[in-house]
Design a protein around this motif. Structure first.
Motif, mmCIF file in Angstrom:
data_model
loop_
_atom_site.group_PDB
_atom_site.id
_atom_site.type_symbol
_atom_site.label_atom_id
_atom_site.label_comp_id
_atom_site.label_asym_id
_atom_site.label_seq_id
_atom_site.Cartn_x
_atom_site.Cartn_y
_atom_site.Cartn_z
ATOM 1 N N HIS A 1 -11.833 -3.457 -18.997
ATOM 2 C CA HIS A 1 -12.865 -4.310 -19.577
ATOM 3 C C HIS A 1 -12.467 -4.946 -20.902
ATOM 4 O O HIS A 1 -12.744 -6.124 -21.132
ATOM 5 C CB HIS A 1 -14.162 -3.489 -19.726
ATOM 6 N N PHE A 2 -11.772 -4.178 -21.778
ATOM 7 C CA PHE A 2 -11.440 -4.782 -23.070
ATOM 8 C C PHE A 2 -10.506 -5.987 -22.888
ATOM 9 O O PHE A 2 -10.524 -6.924 -23.676
ATOM 10 C CB PHE A 2 -10.852 -3.742 -24.048
ATOM 11 N N MET A 3 -9.708 -5.970 -21.847
ATOM 12 C CA MET A 3 -8.796 -7.096 -21.584
ATOM 13 C C MET A 3 -9.600 -8.331 -21.164
ATOM 14 O O MET A 3 -9.308 -9.455 -21.574
ATOM 15 C CB MET A 3 -7.785 -6.727 -20.495
ATOM 16 N N ALA A 4 -10.617 -8.104 -20.330
ATOM 17 C CA ALA A 4 -11.471 -9.224 -19.903
ATOM 18 C C ALA A 4 -12.264 -9.761 -21.089
ATOM 19 O O ALA A 4 -12.437 -10.976 -21.238
ATOM 20 C CB ALA A 4 -12.407 -8.747 -18.795
ATOM 21 N N THR B 1 -1.145 -5.089 -30.586
ATOM 22 C CA THR B 1 -0.911 -4.431 -29.297
ATOM 23 C C THR B 1 0.268 -3.479 -29.491
ATOM 24 O O THR B 1 0.872 -3.444 -30.574
ATOM 25 C CB THR B 1 -0.559 -5.438 -28.170
ATOM 26 N N SER B 2 0.615 -2.792 -28.409
ATOM 27 C CA SER B 2 1.747 -1.862 -28.527
ATOM 28 C C SER B 2 3.055 -2.636 -28.746
ATOM 29 O O SER B 2 4.036 -2.072 -29.205
ATOM 30 C CB SER B 2 1.855 -1.001 -27.264
ATOM 31 N N ALA B 3 3.055 -3.933 -28.418
ATOM 32 C CA ALA B 3 4.279 -4.728 -28.553
ATOM 33 C C ALA B 3 4.527 -5.190 -29.985
ATOM 34 O O ALA B 3 5.646 -5.548 -30.334
ATOM 35 C CB ALA B 3 4.209 -5.945 -27.622
ATOM 36 N N ALA C 1 -7.422 8.586 -28.353
ATOM 37 C CA ALA C 1 -6.167 8.786 -27.595
ATOM 38 C C ALA C 1 -6.337 8.208 -26.192
ATOM 39 O O ALA C 1 -7.451 8.118 -25.677
ATOM 40 C CB ALA C 1 -5.834 10.270 -27.501
ATOM 41 N N CYS C 2 -5.207 7.833 -25.614
ATOM 42 C CA CYS C 2 -5.222 7.364 -24.223
ATOM 43 C C CYS C 2 -5.157 8.590 -23.323
ATOM 44 O O CYS C 2 -4.237 9.400 -23.443
ATOM 45 C CB CYS C 2 -4.025 6.453 -23.976
ATOM 46 N N GLU C 3 -6.100 8.690 -22.390
ATOM 47 C CA GLU C 3 -6.160 9.884 -21.543
ATOM 48 C C GLU C 3 -4.964 9.982 -20.585
ATOM 49 O O GLU C 3 -4.718 11.046 -20.024
ATOM 50 C CB GLU C 3 -7.477 9.889 -20.756
ATOM 51 N N VAL C 4 -4.253 8.888 -20.394
ATOM 52 C CA VAL C 4 -3.064 8.901 -19.524
ATOM 53 C C VAL C 4 -1.844 9.393 -20.304
ATOM 54 O O VAL C 4 -1.108 10.272 -19.853
ATOM 55 C CB VAL C 4 -2.803 7.469 -18.982
ATOM 56 N N HIS C 5 -1.643 8.838 -21.488
ATOM 57 C CA HIS C 5 -0.405 9.126 -22.232
ATOM 58 C C HIS C 5 -0.458 10.413 -23.051
ATOM 59 O O HIS C 5 0.581 11.011 -23.329
ATOM 60 C CB HIS C 5 -0.061 7.932 -23.130
ATOM 61 N N GLU C 6 -1.645 10.835 -23.447
ATOM 62 C CA GLU C 6 -1.712 12.057 -24.275
ATOM 63 C C GLU C 6 -1.342 13.299 -23.470
ATOM 64 O O GLU C 6 -1.045 14.346 -24.024
ATOM 65 C CB GLU C 6 -3.109 12.218 -24.898
ATOM 66 N N SER D 1 6.158 -1.358 -25.335
ATOM 67 C CA SER D 1 4.978 -1.748 -24.552
ATOM 68 C C SER D 1 5.350 -1.721 -23.071
ATOM 69 O O SER D 1 6.537 -1.601 -22.727
ATOM 70 C CB SER D 1 4.553 -3.172 -24.930
ATOM 71 N N THR D 2 4.370 -1.890 -22.207
ATOM 72 C CA THR D 2 4.686 -1.824 -20.765
ATOM 73 C C THR D 2 5.721 -2.886 -20.395
ATOM 74 O O THR D 2 6.661 -2.605 -19.651
ATOM 75 C CB THR D 2 3.407 -1.970 -19.917
ATOM 76 N N THR D 3 5.591 -4.093 -20.951
ATOM 77 C CA THR D 3 6.590 -5.124 -20.647
ATOM 78 C C THR D 3 7.921 -4.777 -21.307
ATOM 79 O O THR D 3 8.995 -4.995 -20.718
ATOM 80 C CB THR D 3 6.089 -6.511 -21.090
ATOM 81 N N HIS E 1 -9.164 4.123 -14.651
ATOM 82 C CA HIS E 1 -9.896 2.870 -14.941
ATOM 83 C C HIS E 1 -9.168 1.684 -14.315
ATOM 84 O O HIS E 1 -9.779 0.839 -13.665
ATOM 85 C CB HIS E 1 -10.021 2.683 -16.456
ATOM 86 N N MET E 2 -7.865 1.623 -14.527
ATOM 87 C CA MET E 2 -7.077 0.533 -13.939
ATOM 88 C C MET E 2 -7.185 0.577 -12.412
ATOM 89 O O MET E 2 -7.222 -0.464 -11.753
ATOM 90 C CB MET E 2 -5.602 0.663 -14.349
ATOM 91 N N LYS E 3 -7.254 1.800 -11.869
ATOM 92 C CA LYS E 3 -7.242 1.941 -10.412
ATOM 93 C C LYS E 3 -8.581 1.568 -9.781
ATOM 94 O O LYS E 3 -8.716 1.570 -8.552
ATOM 95 C CB LYS E 3 -6.851 3.367 -10.019
HETATM 96 P P1 13P Z 1 0.451 -2.495 -23.018
HETATM 97 O O1 13P Z 1 -0.116 -3.463 -23.996
HETATM 98 O O2 13P Z 1 1.750 -1.898 -23.470
HETATM 99 O O3 13P Z 1 0.553 -3.120 -21.667
HETATM 100 O O4 13P Z 1 -0.527 -1.253 -22.916
HETATM 101 C C1 13P Z 1 -1.833 -1.363 -22.475
HETATM 102 C C2 13P Z 1 -2.360 -0.084 -22.037
HETATM 103 O O5 13P Z 1 -3.498 0.067 -21.709
HETATM 104 C C3 13P Z 1 -1.419 1.011 -22.008
HETATM 105 O O6 13P Z 1 -2.040 2.171 -21.720
#
Ligand code: 13P
Ligand code: SF4
Length: 363
Positions: free
Chosen positions: A124-127, A190-192, A232-237, A275-277, A321-323
């Motif tokens: 949602h935050f991306m939208a 962003t992370s980048a 924290a991000c629940e995926v990465h933590e 970042s992911t990219t 969430h992404m899924k």
């Molecule tokens: P990126 O900006 O690196 O794509 O990260 C977004 C994100 O949600 C990573 O968990």
């Protein structure tokens, strides 16, 4: 008669309002297309299947291909662009997206878009970011409940509290926050580009919110004193340094590539962090024989076809969430013009300043 009254008077099955803040654009609800796996569909989707055949069995393709074909046809009809985050599943990433990338790339592309409709395949935050940068366009997300543990960790009131507690300290917000939070901050990152954004402020001390781990990882790359928040991000933590060390023992020679939302001790174990990219580019450039992507699971699936010879070592963690974003929901979005993302115009104007300051930084 105003457009809103007109929309109300129309047949409810055929009139769908859109256009967000202005309410001036209306779209017809389109009939459900025929989803038969015809020769035309097979041919049109063959290049996509080439990229996902290592993941999707041939027997399943007749179910997915017609949906992909329908989305690609409808998106032209709607003058829609599909922006997809790197964590989307491969059939979305390779099958229907116009632009793929990390949060920074998607924000920049949203700012440049000439389409009438933006479909944000991400969270949602991306939208909301796409809507902030395109107030006059219709922005849709295929599932309104696609949230983010980081965005949910902090509110606008929390940020106002931080300002009171730390007067004069600039506040940088990670893009993984709501529009309300962005509106209270000085600049987005962003992370980048987090280190670059922090240093651009020329301040001895900066609040970098809400990801405590991103903040800790940035603090180690700059002389600026960093204060943060307990998000924290629940995926990465969930990744641990011990786990990575075990993988290094079990899989000799494996390269480890991590996202900066991981705890610092996990980042310490990595050969590269970005970042992911940034992670994808590193793998494409270095072509390691074996690599472990310390991030969301779809990343490895999505780049495997572009990196033959690279063996992807799991584990990975799924982002629930992404899924939530699926091909079927994207099709429904285009047919019914839902779920529309709106942002209060006054909040959007202030949040836009934050996001545009970041986008306008020279890289
Ligand atoms: P990126 O900006 O690196 O794509 O990260 C977004 C994100 O949600 C990573 O968990
Ligand atoms: Fe949020 Fe983490 Fe999911 Fe990214 S991976 S959307 S930061 S919960």
């Amino acid at each position: 008669m105003s457009t809103i009254a007109l929309a109300k008077d129309m047949d409810r099955d055929t009139a769908v309002a859109g256009g967000g803040d202005t309410g001036t654009r209306r779209y017809a609800r389109l009939p459900r297309p025929d989803l038969t796996f015809t020769d035309e569909v097979r041919e049109a989707t063959a290049p996509v299947y080439e990229k996902v055949k290592h993941l999707i069995p041939e027997i399943e393709w007749p179910l997915l291909a017609p949906v992909i074909h329908a989305i690609n046809t409808l998106k032209v009809e709607r003058n829609a662009v599909i922006l997809a985050h790197n964590y989307m599943t491969p059939e979305i990433f390779h099958g229907v997206s116009d632009i793929v990338g990390d949060s920074l790339a998607l924000a920049k592309e949203a700012a440049k878009s000439e389409a009438d409709v933006i479909i944000q395949c991400g969270v949602h935050f991306m939208a909301e970011t796409a809507k902030i940068l395109n107030p006059e366009k219709t922005v849709l997300i295929p599932d309104m409940n696609a949230g983010c543990s980081l965005a949910e960790s902090i509110t606008a009131a929390d940020v106002r509290g931080l300002r009171e507690k730390h007067p004069g300290v600039p506040i940088v917000t990670y893009v993984n926050t709501s529009a309300d939070v962005k509106a209270e901050c000085d600049i987005c990152c962003t992370s980048a580009n987090a280190v670059q954004v922090v240093e651009s402020l020329n301040a001895p001390r900066v609040l970098l919110i809400p990801d405590q781990f991103l903040a800790a990882n940035v603090a180690r790359q700059t002389d600026v004193e960093i204060l943060t928040w307990a998000g924290a991000c629940e995926v990465h933590e969930r990744f641990t340094a011990d786990e990575l060390r075990e993988y290094r023992d079990i899989v000799p020679g494996v390269k480890i590539v991590a996202h900066p939302e991981c705890p610092p001790e996990v980042v310490d174990e990595a050969d590269f962090t970005g970042s992911t990219t940034g992670m994808i580019d590193w793998v494409k450039e270095h072509r390691p024989e074996k690599v472990m992507l310390v991030t969301e699971c779809s990343m490895a699936d999505n780049i495997a076809s572009a990196t033959p010879g690279v063996d992807y070592v799991r584990p990975c963690n799924l982002c629930p969430h992404m899924k939530r974003i699926t091909l079927t929901k994207i099709l429904d979005s285009l047919l019914e013009m839902k779920d529309e993302v709106t942002v209060d115009p006054a909040v959007a104007a202030r949040a836009r300043t934050s996001v545009e300051r970041m986008i306008n930084l020279k890289s």
